[in-house]
Scaffold this motif. Sequence first.
Motif, PDB file in Angstrom:
ATOM      1  N   ALA A 356       0.834  -1.199   0.000  1.00 26.05           N
ATOM      2  CA  ALA A 356       0.000   0.000   0.000  1.00 26.05           C
ATOM      3  C   ALA A 356       0.872   1.253   0.000  1.00 26.05           C
ATOM      4  CB  ALA A 356      -0.928  -0.006   1.206  1.00 26.05           C
ATOM      5  N   GLU A 357       1.950   1.223   0.782  1.00 30.92           N
ATOM      6  CA  GLU A 357       2.860   2.371   0.803  1.00 30.92           C
ATOM      7  C   GLU A 357       3.562   2.523  -0.537  1.00 30.92           C
ATOM      8  OE1 GLU A 357       6.437   4.310   3.506  1.00 30.92           O
ATOM      9  OE2 GLU A 357       5.966   2.174   3.711  1.00 30.92           O
ATOM     10  N   LYS A 358       4.028   1.400  -1.103  1.00 35.06           N
ATOM     11  CA  LYS A 358       4.703   1.464  -2.399  1.00 35.06           C
ATOM     12  C   LYS A 358       3.778   1.988  -3.488  1.00 35.06           C
ATOM     13  CE  LYS A 358       8.865  -0.359  -1.577  1.00 35.06           C
ATOM     14  NZ  LYS A 358      10.146   0.297  -1.931  1.00 35.06           N
ATOM     15  N   SER A 359       2.479   1.714  -3.344  1.00 32.93           N
ATOM     16  CA  SER A 359       1.503   2.151  -4.343  1.00 32.93           C
ATOM     17  C   SER A 359       1.071   3.602  -4.150  1.00 32.93           C
ATOM     18  CB  SER A 359       0.267   1.249  -4.296  1.00 32.93           C
ATOM     19  OG  SER A 359       0.619  -0.100  -4.561  1.00 32.93           O
ATOM     20  N   GLY A 360       1.569   4.229  -3.103  1.00 27.59           N
ATOM     21  CA  GLY A 360       1.238   5.628  -2.862  1.00 27.59           C
ATOM     22  C   GLY A 360      -0.122   5.857  -2.257  1.00 27.59           C
ATOM     23  N   LEU A 361      -0.720   4.841  -1.667  1.00 29.51           N
ATOM     24  CA  LEU A 361      -2.042   5.003  -1.066  1.00 29.51           C
ATOM     25  C   LEU A 361      -1.943   5.822   0.219  1.00 29.51           C
ATOM     26  CD1 LEU A 361      -3.597   1.432  -1.480  1.00 29.51           C
ATOM     27  CD2 LEU A 361      -3.841   3.415  -2.975  1.00 29.51           C
ATOM     28  N   GLU A 362      -2.889   6.730   0.413  1.00 35.49           N
ATOM     29  CA  GLU A 362      -2.973   7.532   1.632  1.00 35.49           C
ATOM     30  C   GLU A 362      -4.426   7.588   2.085  1.00 35.49           C
ATOM     31  OE1 GLU A 362      -0.783  11.130   0.119  1.00 35.49           O
ATOM     32  OE2 GLU A 362       0.345  10.791   1.982  1.00 35.49           O
ATOM     33  N   PRO A 363      -4.924   6.510   2.663  1.00 37.57           N
ATOM     34  CA  PRO A 363      -6.330   6.468   3.078  1.00 37.57           C
ATOM     35  C   PRO A 363      -6.706   7.584   4.045  1.00 37.57           C
ATOM     36  CG  PRO A 363      -5.356   4.280   3.146  1.00 37.57           C
ATOM     37  CD  PRO A 363      -4.234   5.232   2.910  1.00 37.57           C
ATOM     38  N   ILE A 364      -5.738   8.106   4.787  1.00 39.19           N
ATOM     39  CA  ILE A 364      -6.046   9.181   5.721  1.00 39.19           C
ATOM     40  C   ILE A 364      -6.602  10.405   4.996  1.00 39.19           C
ATOM     41  CG2 ILE A 364      -3.781  10.350   5.685  1.00 39.19           C
ATOM     42  CD1 ILE A 364      -3.996  10.429   8.797  1.00 39.19           C
ATOM     43  N   ARG A 365      -6.276  10.533   3.702  1.00 41.76           N
ATOM     44  CA  ARG A 365      -6.763  11.658   2.895  1.00 41.76           C
ATOM     45  C   ARG A 365      -8.007  11.314   2.097  1.00 41.76           C
ATOM     46  NH1 ARG A 365      -2.765  15.584   2.449  1.00 41.76           N
ATOM     47  NH2 ARG A 365      -0.662  14.906   3.078  1.00 41.76           N
ATOM     48  N   LEU A 531      13.702   1.775  -0.464  1.00 36.90           N
ATOM     49  CA  LEU A 531      14.078   2.479  -1.693  1.00 36.90           C
ATOM     50  C   LEU A 531      12.887   2.547  -2.638  1.00 36.90           C
ATOM     51  CD1 LEU A 531      17.580   0.842  -2.228  1.00 36.90           C
ATOM     52  CD2 LEU A 531      17.109   3.172  -1.443  1.00 36.90           C
ATOM     53  N   PRO A 532      12.566   3.691  -3.181  1.00 38.88           N
ATOM     54  CA  PRO A 532      11.375   3.823  -4.027  1.00 38.88           C
ATOM     55  C   PRO A 532      11.455   3.011  -5.313  1.00 38.88           C
ATOM     56  CG  PRO A 532      12.707   5.834  -4.092  1.00 38.88           C
ATOM     57  CD  PRO A 532      13.264   4.974  -2.998  1.00 38.88           C
ATOM     58  N   GLU A 533      12.654   2.695  -5.770  1.00 37.92           N
ATOM     59  CA  GLU A 533      12.799   1.940  -7.019  1.00 37.92           C
ATOM     60  C   GLU A 533      12.426   0.468  -6.853  1.00 37.92           C
ATOM     61  OE1 GLU A 533      16.045   5.151  -6.886  1.00 37.92           O
ATOM     62  OE2 GLU A 533      15.167   3.667  -5.523  1.00 37.92           O
ATOM     63  N   ILE A 534      12.410  -0.021  -5.618  1.00 44.86           N
ATOM     64  CA  ILE A 534      12.261  -1.459  -5.377  1.00 44.86           C
ATOM     65  C   ILE A 534      10.890  -1.765  -4.779  1.00 44.86           C
ATOM     66  CG2 ILE A 534      13.154  -3.418  -4.051  1.00 44.86           C
ATOM     67  CD1 ILE A 534      15.919  -2.130  -4.286  1.00 44.86           C
TER      68      ILE A 534
END
Length: 638
Positions: A356-365, A531-534
Amino acid sequence: MAASNLTAFRQAASARFGLRLDDYDALYDWSVAGKEDFWRFLWEWAGLKGDLGGVALADGDKMPGARWFPEASLNYAENMLANAPDGEAVVFWAEDKVKRRWSGGELKAEVSRLQQALKAAGVGKGDRVAAVVPNMPETLAAMLATASLGAIWSSCSPDFGAQGITDRFGQIEPTVLFAPDAYWYNGKSHDIRAKIAQVLTELPTVKAAVIIPYVNETPDVSAIRGGVTWGDFIAPFAAAEPSFERVAFNHPLFILYSSGTTGKPKCIVHGTGGTLLQHVKEHRLHSDVKPGDRVFYYTTCGWMMWNWLVSGLAAGATLLLYDGSPFAPDGNILFDYADAEGMTLFGTSAKFIQQAEKSGLEPIRTHRLDTLRALASTGSPLMPENFAYVYRAIKTDIHLASISGGTDIVSCFVLGNPDGPGVGGRAADGGARHGGGGLRRLRPRGQRREGRAGLHGGPSPACRWASGPTRTGRSTARAYFERFPNVWTHGDFIERTVHGGWVIYGRSDAVLNPGGVRIGTAEIYRQVEQLPEILEAVCIGQEWDGDVRVILFVVLREGLTLDKALEDTIRKRIKENCSPRHVPARIVAVKDIPRTRSGKITELAVRDAVHGRPIKNTEALANPMALDEFRERPELEG
């Protein structure tokens, strides 16, 4: 805010026994020192049905060998249905394809009709009922009907291959098999009727194969031996009050299976009383589940967390069931579910949180999540950065528990403490050993830390490893008690913190040993996966030149390649934050990493593939084709 169940239990126990149980540690100490009083009082406090008898513990100095409540009689299904909500007892979402709701009355009626149908099919006390099923209401009803008769339930996920199903159920000689016509995953339906027909050729004891209409309203079952649709199976029977066959405390309830990555899956037989009491404690005391709560865990029916989830009925909770991909169609489906259904406990895996973090999800928003009080994670270690992500991007005021247990005990060693302080990055958000047993860290000479869960006589582990439900083997003693007598040796690396919490580092049997120095793979993953690339990584030790060298495989974001600059970045980060010993000798990009059907990365299978050794049971893997990428890699030859 209302007091937690944990506080209420401490106060009630203090009054009953004349104790001062002022905090969690005091309660924990009493639960170990006075374990017979603890477990009997838990039964009474929870209002469970059955007769515990006069003897709480026989042969209590033996582990294994202690006998809990040898005079007891009870029924698991009776305790589930007695506490099921009168309103919505079960809510079901199948991605965005199917939604259903059953009240407590509807659930009981379905269990009653199934109970009668199973009796007519020849199922009685001690018989086995198997199921190749999604996590859906019919699965719950079939399990409860099975348990109500004193019969034994065993299930697996419908995405298992035919061999994987027969490897499991071929050992237990089931009388009835449940399966759907098809299931949904990632927006697509997958028909499994031909697979079920094939499986039945290897299961001669099955008298009826009950097909649950899921994708098709009226599925054709004519090609399936003993095939009958769910509706036709229960049609002759009118709904009535279910009856319950009370059984001995350790009478078999569930048959689960080892992962099967090192050979044919082994049966693990769990007893009725131990499973019920342990789950009641974990739901009510550690997870603070109360009547009216709405409990969710993302799980398949082949993972022990399904058995854990459905026991939430005994706490008076509504069960929120889900079948399908957790990221279909846009990654938000589970958070949508939480908002729409008023979820109070969200259970998932560490891998889901990381993805979820790698996918850029931000449920708080994007979501309210106003009813959500607790989030539980298991399956693999939850890193401090994952804790930070939950509080930053999901919800700031949530009880986050990184829990640890296993199929072997169908429960947990380390769980949440609802009354504890929030300590980011600590297992169980403030730390909690499970009450009624004892978690301690044992260190063989020369070893820095290795977690050993010492269960000093609690009703769980309630398991018996066996080749069948009536033939108990000696595997439990060999696997867990030989190294430290009278102490269950779990085998995870674990560390007690100054805050009283526990940090779990992962399996000790996956430890690397280059130059004789022991290295935990979790420490490497923690650095690399930031690392964001991985997207993902797996690390193994490759036998090389009379020693072992560290090999790191990485899955990159789409469109990226593993160039020298990225390799240097990876090595620098590992060296600076771990040690020079942790730096991999080779870094290799792959498209996919093999994992079990419950989502766990299979380091041992990768290691065997790299060394050209046969993989003993690829049926245990969700994506066995991924192993092809690890065989005969030229990058590993020099």
